[in-house]
Each structure stands twice: as C-alpha cells, then as structure tokens.
Scaffold this motif. Structure first.
Motif, mmCIF file in Angstrom:
data_model
loop_
_atom_site.group_PDB
_atom_site.id
_atom_site.type_symbol
_atom_site.label_atom_id
_atom_site.label_comp_id
_atom_site.label_asym_id
_atom_site.label_seq_id
_atom_site.Cartn_x
_atom_site.Cartn_y
_atom_site.Cartn_z
ATOM 1 N N TYR A 263 0.853 -1.193 0.000
ATOM 2 C CA TYR A 263 0.000 0.000 0.000
ATOM 3 C C TYR A 263 0.887 1.240 0.000
ATOM 4 N N ILE A 264 0.454 2.273 -0.741
ATOM 5 C CA ILE A 264 1.157 3.554 -0.760
ATOM 6 C C ILE A 264 0.219 4.658 -0.298
ATOM 7 N N ILE A 265 0.745 5.541 0.526
ATOM 8 C CA ILE A 265 0.031 6.757 0.917
ATOM 9 C C ILE A 265 0.792 7.925 0.294
ATOM 10 N N CYS A 266 0.072 8.757 -0.437
ATOM 11 C CA CYS A 266 0.688 9.885 -1.139
ATOM 12 C C CYS A 266 -0.222 11.099 -0.933
ATOM 13 N N SER A 267 0.028 11.838 0.120
ATOM 14 C CA SER A 267 -0.836 12.959 0.484
ATOM 15 C C SER A 267 -0.164 14.285 0.157
ATOM 16 N N HIS A 268 -0.777 15.038 -0.721
ATOM 17 C CA HIS A 268 -0.327 16.377 -1.098
ATOM 18 C C HIS A 268 1.114 16.376 -1.607
ATOM 19 N N VAL A 269 1.359 15.463 -2.548
ATOM 20 C CA VAL A 269 2.652 15.353 -3.207
ATOM 21 C C VAL A 269 2.498 15.488 -4.717
ATOM 22 N N ILE A 270 1.508 14.836 -5.293
ATOM 23 C CA ILE A 270 1.386 14.747 -6.749
ATOM 24 C C ILE A 270 1.260 16.115 -7.421
ATOM 25 N N GLU A 271 0.723 17.092 -6.726
ATOM 26 C CA GLU A 271 0.619 18.431 -7.310
ATOM 27 C C GLU A 271 1.986 19.114 -7.425
ATOM 28 N N HIS A 272 3.001 18.556 -6.773
ATOM 29 C CA HIS A 272 4.357 19.111 -6.797
ATOM 30 C C HIS A 272 5.265 18.492 -7.855
ATOM 31 N N VAL A 273 4.908 17.347 -8.393
ATOM 32 C CA VAL A 273 5.839 16.607 -9.242
ATOM 33 C C VAL A 273 5.874 17.146 -10.672
#
Length: 172
Positions: free
Chosen positions: A76-86
């Motif tokens: 499982y991966i948790i990705c909170s408030h990161v994708i908008e930065h990539v």
C-alpha cells in the motif's frame, strides 16, 4: 496528511510506504520516501511550513526520479499532497503502480488552487470516472493571477496568522 480517516483499507500485515509525509505521517506507514532538496529553504517550501519529520522508522531519500524500491515491494502507498508538486506526473504515477498495487492519493481541489495558487504546486489534479487527470498550471491562465499564498505565508511566518490544517481535498 489532511484526511487520514479516509484510509480504511490497509490490512494489518500490509507493508506501507508513505511518500512525502511532511511532519505528520500516517500511523500505518512503515517506510517514508522523501525527495532530496539542495537547500533547507527549498525543502521547507515544499513541506508548506509543516514541522520536520521526526521518526524512528526508515526514511529513504531520492532524487525525484525512479523510486529506489523493488517492483511490488509494498502492499500500500500513501501519497498525500505530493502529486501536485511533481514535474512528471505520468512517470510518478507509473512508479506508484510499480512499487505497490493499491494506495491512497490526496491532493488539493482545482478551486483551492485558484484561491491560493501556491507556486510550488505545478499541477491541477482531478479524479473522475476512475481516471486520474492532470493539467500543468503553467499551461493555464492561472500563471498570470497574482498569488495570495505568498501574503498568507508571510503573515503566518510573522505570527500575524495561525496556520490551520483544514483544507479542501479530493480523494482517490
């Protein structure tokens, strides 16, 4: 993490990776993935002035490219408030799917982006009809709109305003 209560499908034996946990990681995360930054100021701006991560769990640093993990190393991966930065959303998402088969992605709504226009956010993100969509902010008129986020951040840093941890978000 703004809405950790939305994560309900992690099994007790799952190995969990959290990407960019900031200072408030999810309790179920076993390993953290953090991007390396050249300066402390750059790292602080990406964290949104949240506290530094303090943990006894494993923290892995990477250059923002390929995740330094084996295929399906995590459940499982948790990705909170990161994708908008990539910078490369498609590659980033392919890495999410490469290292785990399920997870949770949390990001600001497009309305939130228009209100605050944080300069460190590079993308608009939307999940609709079982598809994740993105649009580079630089390809929109938003790049010409003055940002109120710098004023707000300045007031927070000066102690005039207190930072609140309640924001609008979309869920996957």
């Amino acid at each position: 993490m703004f809405f950790s209560e939305k994560i309900k499908n992690i099994k007790p034996a799952d190995k969990v990776l959290e990407i960019g946990p900031g200072g408030t990681p999810h309790v179920r995360a076993d390993v953290f993935l953090e991007k390396k930054y050249e300066t402390e100021a750059a790292w602080n701006s990406q964290r949104g002035l949240t506290p530094r991560l303090v943990t006894s769990k494993k923290v892995v640093y990477y250059d923002g490219g390929k995740f330094p993990f084996q295929d399906k190393e995590f459940d499982y991966i948790i990705c909170s408030h990161v994708i908008e930065h990539v910078e490369n959303v498609e590659f980033f998402v392919s890495e999410l799917f490469r290292v785990a088969s399920k997870g949770y992605i949390e990001y600001p709504t497009i309305l939130y982006e228009y209100v605050y226009n944080f300069y460190v956010h590079l993308n608009f993100i939307k999940f609709k009809n079982d598809r994740l969509y993105y649009l580079k902010k630089e390809d929109t008129a938003l790049r010409t709109v003055p940002s109120c986020s710098e004023v707000i951040s300045s007031l927070i840093e000066d102690g005039v305003l207190k930072k609140r941890r309640k924001f609008a978000a979309c869920y996957v």
